[in-house]
Design a protein around this motif. Structure first.
Motif, PDB file in Angstrom:
ATOM      1  N   ILE A 116       0.848  -1.195   0.000  1.00 34.20           N
ATOM      2  CA  ILE A 116       0.000   0.000   0.000  1.00 34.20           C
ATOM      3  C   ILE A 116       0.882   1.243   0.000  1.00 34.20           C
ATOM      4  N   GLU A 117       0.324   2.358  -0.413  1.00 31.93           N
ATOM      5  CA  GLU A 117       1.073   3.611  -0.424  1.00 31.93           C
ATOM      6  C   GLU A 117       1.567   3.933   0.975  1.00 31.93           C
ATOM      7  N   GLY A 118       2.864   4.203   1.096  1.00 32.66           N
ATOM      8  CA  GLY A 118       3.438   4.552   2.386  1.00 32.66           C
ATOM      9  C   GLY A 118       3.716   3.368   3.293  1.00 32.66           C
ATOM     10  N   ALA A 119       3.670   2.156   2.773  1.00 37.69           N
ATOM     11  CA  ALA A 119       3.909   0.963   3.598  1.00 37.69           C
ATOM     12  C   ALA A 119       5.284   1.026   4.262  1.00 37.69           C
ATOM     13  N   THR A 120       5.322   0.563   5.496  1.00 39.37           N
ATOM     14  CA  THR A 120       6.586   0.536   6.240  1.00 39.37           C
ATOM     15  C   THR A 120       7.077  -0.881   6.502  1.00 39.37           C
ATOM     16  N   ASP A 121       6.260  -1.874   6.178  1.00 44.95           N
ATOM     17  CA  ASP A 121       6.725  -3.258   6.249  1.00 44.95           C
ATOM     18  C   ASP A 121       6.031  -4.080   5.177  1.00 44.95           C
ATOM     19  N   LEU A 122       6.568  -5.259   4.911  1.00 47.02           N
ATOM     20  CA  LEU A 122       6.093  -6.068   3.792  1.00 47.02           C
ATOM     21  C   LEU A 122       4.696  -6.641   4.003  1.00 47.02           C
ATOM     22  N   GLY A 123       4.177  -6.560   5.223  1.00 46.61           N
ATOM     23  CA  GLY A 123       2.845  -7.078   5.483  1.00 46.61           C
ATOM     24  C   GLY A 123       1.739  -6.116   5.114  1.00 46.61           C
ATOM     25  N   GLN A 124       2.085  -4.891   4.795  1.00 47.02           N
ATOM     26  CA  GLN A 124       1.076  -3.874   4.483  1.00 47.02           C
ATOM     27  C   GLN A 124       0.793  -3.880   2.981  1.00 47.02           C
ATOM     28  N   THR A 125      -0.106  -4.783   2.590  1.00 46.95           N
ATOM     29  CA  THR A 125      -0.380  -4.995   1.170  1.00 46.95           C
ATOM     30  C   THR A 125      -1.863  -4.996   0.877  1.00 46.95           C
ATOM     31  N   GLN A 126      -2.171  -4.954  -0.401  1.00 44.89           N
ATOM     32  CA  GLN A 126      -3.546  -5.113  -0.874  1.00 44.89           C
ATOM     33  C   GLN A 126      -3.524  -6.020  -2.099  1.00 44.89           C
ATOM     34  N   PRO A 127      -4.604  -6.791  -2.329  1.00 41.31           N
ATOM     35  CA  PRO A 127      -4.634  -7.640  -3.527  1.00 41.31           C
ATOM     36  C   PRO A 127      -4.533  -6.792  -4.790  1.00 41.31           C
ATOM     37  N   CYS A 128      -3.910  -7.359  -5.809  1.00 38.60           N
ATOM     38  CA  CYS A 128      -3.792  -6.634  -7.082  1.00 38.60           C
ATOM     39  C   CYS A 128      -3.772  -7.630  -8.229  1.00 38.60           C
ATOM     40  N   ALA A 129      -3.884  -7.093  -9.427  1.00 37.09           N
ATOM     41  CA  ALA A 129      -3.832  -7.938 -10.621  1.00 37.09           C
ATOM     42  C   ALA A 129      -2.428  -8.511 -10.793  1.00 37.09           C
ATOM     43  N   THR A 130      -2.362  -9.615 -11.486  1.00 38.82           N
ATOM     44  CA  THR A 130      -1.063 -10.208 -11.825  1.00 38.82           C
ATOM     45  C   THR A 130      -0.424  -9.405 -12.957  1.00 38.82           C
ATOM     46  N   PRO A 131       0.864  -9.145 -12.899  1.00 40.27           N
ATOM     47  CA  PRO A 131       1.506  -8.423 -14.005  1.00 40.27           C
ATOM     48  C   PRO A 131       1.367  -9.171 -15.325  1.00 40.27           C
ATOM     49  N   THR A 132       1.233  -8.419 -16.394  1.00 34.06           N
ATOM     50  CA  THR A 132       1.198  -9.014 -17.730  1.00 34.06           C
ATOM     51  C   THR A 132       2.618  -9.093 -18.294  1.00 34.06           C
ATOM     52  N   LEU A 133       2.752  -9.846 -19.370  1.00 33.60           N
ATOM     53  CA  LEU A 133       4.053  -9.929 -20.026  1.00 33.60           C
ATOM     54  C   LEU A 133       4.487  -8.558 -20.537  1.00 33.60           C
ATOM     55  N   HIS A 134       3.540  -7.766 -21.003  1.00 31.92           N
ATOM     56  CA  HIS A 134       3.866  -6.424 -21.479  1.00 31.92           C
ATOM     57  C   HIS A 134       4.384  -5.554 -20.334  1.00 31.92           C
TER      58      HIS A 134
END
Length: 418
Positions: A116-134
């Motif tokens: 997430i924006e401004g995260a201070t540790d690796l546990g501060q996340t949100q689900p997101c799309a998988t990156p594409t090859l492009h």
């Protein structure tokens, strides 16, 4: 050497001033005399012929062996355009498409989370799309590099996720990267990253070959690049250069870079280097080879995908690869990372930078020229407008040590007379 040959011609016959080219030689000699580089070499081809070659200094200070035109060097990130050419070859065969999520080929990317924006540790996340090859090919995937700023890069550094030649099978390192969160939601920013290494693994999965085998059979062999590979090619080890750094610590630790008293401290001995027998095939930075070999690759791009009677890609695929694939220049994409090139006035294609506005990039060049460099200060560019292909080799890490790339472009353009 075997394979298609690039000719030699007098500079004047190809619209270049020999006296002004002699300034380039003096500039290179000065870099060595000032102990910025141990040695370096340069090839300039115009309209398909080599019009300038110069090598100076030493490939090994300790052994006092000369840096010559046939010196074997670590090209690091200049591997990236080779990998994206391989990717486009598979696209042309209908085996994949650029909007495909990477999880179709690498299941470890099946569930992705971004910090997430401004995260201070690796546990501060949100689900997101998988990156594409492009997104992988254009460094907008959300991945990073250990030498970038930020907490993801710091964790990659702690796990040594840099795809060195001695870090084990490619699939294993890729899965380690996939276990980490992304630095940002794919597509939101531009950040230089290991994404082209991930594409290397995709190429392995789709082709059923190791990346080394695919390169040898489909790119290096057809182009006659007989002295290039992930490992130093048999019979060329005596010409393999040492690697130097002006830093006190790790030559790639850009976040903690400290200039040392010795501007040319050896950090990879040509007699003990992991590149002598690579086990990790890094599509982002693993190749070693010679200037003449890489000039063959650069000329293939300039000529629209073919060299001699060997065609790797269609002209339209090469033109597509060398277009800007970002919504603006790199600077407009909010980068927070190290990059091998200026960011203002520069776009990004598939595996390399594209000049959008030479004035904003503050460096002579042509709109549409395509380039990239490597961490050991190597550099190449292809200029379709001026029919130029230029390859510069040296062995100093990091590449940000000296502003030699814009200086070189200015010198070469100053020598053009027609």
């Amino acid at each position: 050497m075997s394979g298609p040959l690039i000719g030699e011609a007098q500079a004047q016959a190809r619209g270049m001033d020999p006296e002004r080219l002699s300034v380039v030689s003096g500039w290179m000699d000065r870099l060595v005399a000032e102990r910025k580089y141990a040695g370096c070499g340069l090839l300039i081809a115009r309209a398909g012929d080599v019009v300038f070659d110069h090598a100076t200094g030493l490939r090994s200070l300790e052994n006092e062996s000369p840096f010559q035109r046939d010196t074997v060097a670590r090209i690091y990130s200049m591997t990236k355009p080779v990998t994206t050419v391989a990717l486009m070859m598979l696209v042309e065969r209908g085996l994949l498409h650029l909007d495909a999520p990477v999880s179709e080929f690498i299941p470890a990317f099946g569930t992705c989370h971004a910090l997430i924006e401004g995260a201070t540790d690796l546990g501060q996340t949100q689900p997101c799309a998988t990156p594409t090859l492009h997104q992988l090919a254009t460094h907008t995937s959300g991945l990073s590099y250990p030498f970038n700023p930020g907490i993801l890069a710091a964790e990659m550094d702690a796990q040594d996720l840099i795809f060195r030649a001695n870090q084990g099978p490619l699939a294993q390192v890729v899965d380690q990267v996939a276990a980490l969160p992304l630095a940002f939601t794919p597509g939101a920013r531009w950040e230089y990253s290991v994404s082209i290494d991930i594409l290397g693994r995709v190429i392995e999965v789709v082709s059923g070959q190791s990346l080394a085998e695919f390169f040898d059979r489909e790119i290096l062999g057809p182009l006659g690049m007989t002295e290039t590979g992930f490992s130093v090619v048999a019979g060329t080890a005596s010409r393999f250069a040492d690697l130097y750094t002006p830093l006190e610590g790790d030559a790639m630790a850009l976040n903690e870079a400290r200039v040392g008293a010795n501007s040319l401290r050896r950090v990879d001995d040509n007699l003990q280097s992991p590149f002598l027998n690579a086990e990790t095939y890094s599509g982002g930075g693993g190749l070693v080879g010679t200037m003449d070999d890489y000039l063959r690759f650069a000329e293939m791009l300039r000529r629209g995908g073919a060299l001699g009677d060997q065609r790797l890609l269609s002209p339209r695929s090469v033109a597509f690869m060398m277009r800007n694939h970002l919504s603006g220049d790199i600077a407009s994409m909010g980068p927070q990372s190290f990059a091998e090139q200026p960011m203002e006035g520069m776009g990004f294609g598939l595996g390399g930078a594209v000049v959008l506005d030479p004035a904003r990039a503050r460096c002579p060049g042509s709109v549409g020229d395509f380039s990239w460099g490597g961490m050991a200060s190597t550099f190449f560019w292809v200029d379709p407008v001026e029919a130029l292909s230029v390859v510069f080799f040296t062995q100093l890490s990091p590449s940000s040590s000296y502003p030699t790339r814009p200086q070189l472009k200015a010198l070469v353009h100053a020598a053009l007379t027609g």
